[in-house]
Design a protein around this motif. Structure first.
Motif, mmCIF file in Angstrom:
data_model
loop_
_atom_site.group_PDB
_atom_site.id
_atom_site.type_symbol
_atom_site.label_atom_id
_atom_site.label_comp_id
_atom_site.label_asym_id
_atom_site.label_seq_id
_atom_site.Cartn_x
_atom_site.Cartn_y
_atom_site.Cartn_z
ATOM 1 N N PHE A 194 0.807 2.688 5.411
ATOM 2 C CA PHE A 194 1.536 3.889 5.022
ATOM 3 C C PHE A 194 1.070 5.027 5.921
ATOM 4 O O PHE A 194 -0.125 5.240 6.097
ATOM 5 N N THR A 195 2.001 5.744 6.509
ATOM 6 C CA THR A 195 1.664 6.867 7.382
ATOM 7 C C THR A 195 1.985 8.192 6.696
ATOM 8 O O THR A 195 2.902 8.280 5.878
ATOM 9 N N TYR A 196 1.220 9.185 7.053
ATOM 10 C CA TYR A 196 1.407 10.542 6.544
ATOM 11 C C TYR A 196 1.883 11.434 7.683
ATOM 12 O O TYR A 196 1.633 11.154 8.856
ATOM 13 N N LYS A 197 2.518 12.512 7.328
ATOM 14 C CA LYS A 197 2.952 13.495 8.316
ATOM 15 C C LYS A 197 1.778 14.413 8.618
ATOM 16 O O LYS A 197 0.922 14.657 7.755
ATOM 17 N N THR A 198 1.749 14.891 9.845
ATOM 18 C CA THR A 198 0.730 15.863 10.234
ATOM 19 C C THR A 198 1.430 17.064 10.857
ATOM 20 O O THR A 198 2.467 16.920 11.506
ATOM 21 N N ILE A 230 -7.764 8.629 3.509
ATOM 22 C CA ILE A 230 -6.794 8.707 4.603
ATOM 23 C C ILE A 230 -7.574 8.776 5.905
ATOM 24 O O ILE A 230 -8.528 9.542 6.025
ATOM 25 N N VAL A 231 -7.175 7.950 6.877
ATOM 26 C CA VAL A 231 -7.787 7.978 8.198
ATOM 27 C C VAL A 231 -6.965 8.940 9.045
ATOM 28 O O VAL A 231 -5.772 8.744 9.242
ATOM 29 N N ILE A 232 -7.613 9.994 9.525
ATOM 30 C CA ILE A 232 -6.955 11.015 10.328
ATOM 31 C C ILE A 232 -7.570 10.946 11.717
ATOM 32 O O ILE A 232 -8.792 11.019 11.862
ATOM 33 N N VAL A 258 -3.046 7.746 8.451
ATOM 34 C CA VAL A 258 -2.600 6.548 7.729
ATOM 35 C C VAL A 258 -3.534 6.316 6.548
ATOM 36 O O VAL A 258 -4.651 6.819 6.511
ATOM 37 N N THR A 259 -3.063 5.521 5.600
ATOM 38 C CA THR A 259 -3.909 5.158 4.479
ATOM 39 C C THR A 259 -5.093 4.332 4.966
ATOM 40 O O THR A 259 -4.972 3.548 5.904
ATOM 41 N N GLN A 260 -6.233 4.514 4.328
ATOM 42 C CA GLN A 260 -7.420 3.732 4.680
ATOM 43 C C GLN A 260 -7.335 2.327 4.086
ATOM 44 O O GLN A 260 -8.029 1.424 4.508
ATOM 45 N N VAL A 293 0.848 -1.178 0.000
ATOM 46 C CA VAL A 293 0.000 0.000 0.000
ATOM 47 C C VAL A 293 0.892 1.239 0.000
ATOM 48 O O VAL A 293 1.440 1.633 1.013
ATOM 49 N N VAL A 294 1.052 1.808 -1.180
ATOM 50 C CA VAL A 294 1.840 3.024 -1.338
ATOM 51 C C VAL A 294 0.966 4.003 -2.107
ATOM 52 O O VAL A 294 0.367 3.641 -3.117
#
Length: 140
Positions: A125-129, A66-68, A79-81, A34-35
């Motif tokens: 996959f994680t995103y920056k916040t 994206i789950v926030i 993170v990605t849903q 998952v990218v």
């Protein structure tokens, strides 16, 4: 001719055919990578009523797949849903246990996206916040 008939024609027993089919289906479905397809960069206005859940520790929303979440300790994570187990779009945040969960097959992930069980072993996959006043930026 289907795969089972072909393998039987080679002299394989029913048990061997079943084992081979089962092995194939399990190994191919548990290797989902998952990218994100492209760069992510958007801002959420936390004063907007549609994002009210993010004002409370333990609340979460889903935006742009994206789950926030605002964790129990008040930090924001994203993170990605899409679950890395089988690619289902069913990842949510569980405030009671402060982790991410996929309802498709029970995959569990930490708030850092690390897999916590066999189904979640590939992680998320994680995103920056980044929080600036009432603006929450989510980016890759």
């Amino acid at each position: 001719m289907n795969r089972k008939e072909f393998l039987k024609g080679l002299g394989m027993s029913s048990a061997a055919v079943f084992a081979l089919i089962t092995l194939h289906s399990c190994s191919s479905s548990s290797n989902v990578t998952v990218v994100p397809a492209g760069a992510v960069d958007f801002i959420i206005d936390l004063n907007d009523a549609q994002y009210a859940n993010l004002k409370t520790n333990g609340g979460y929303i889903i935006k742009n797949q994206i789950v926030i979440a605002k964790t129990k300790d008040g930090t924001y994570v994203a993170v990605t849903q899409k679950c890395s187990h089988e690619g289902e779009m069913r990842v949510v945040y569980q405030s009671s246990s402060d982790r991410f969960y996929c309802s498709a097959h029970g995959a569990l992930f930490s708030t850092k996206g690390v897999g916590l069980n066999n189904e979640g072993k590939n992680g998320l996959f994680t995103y920056k916040t980044e929080l600036n006043g009432a603006s929450l930026r989510i980016y890759s």
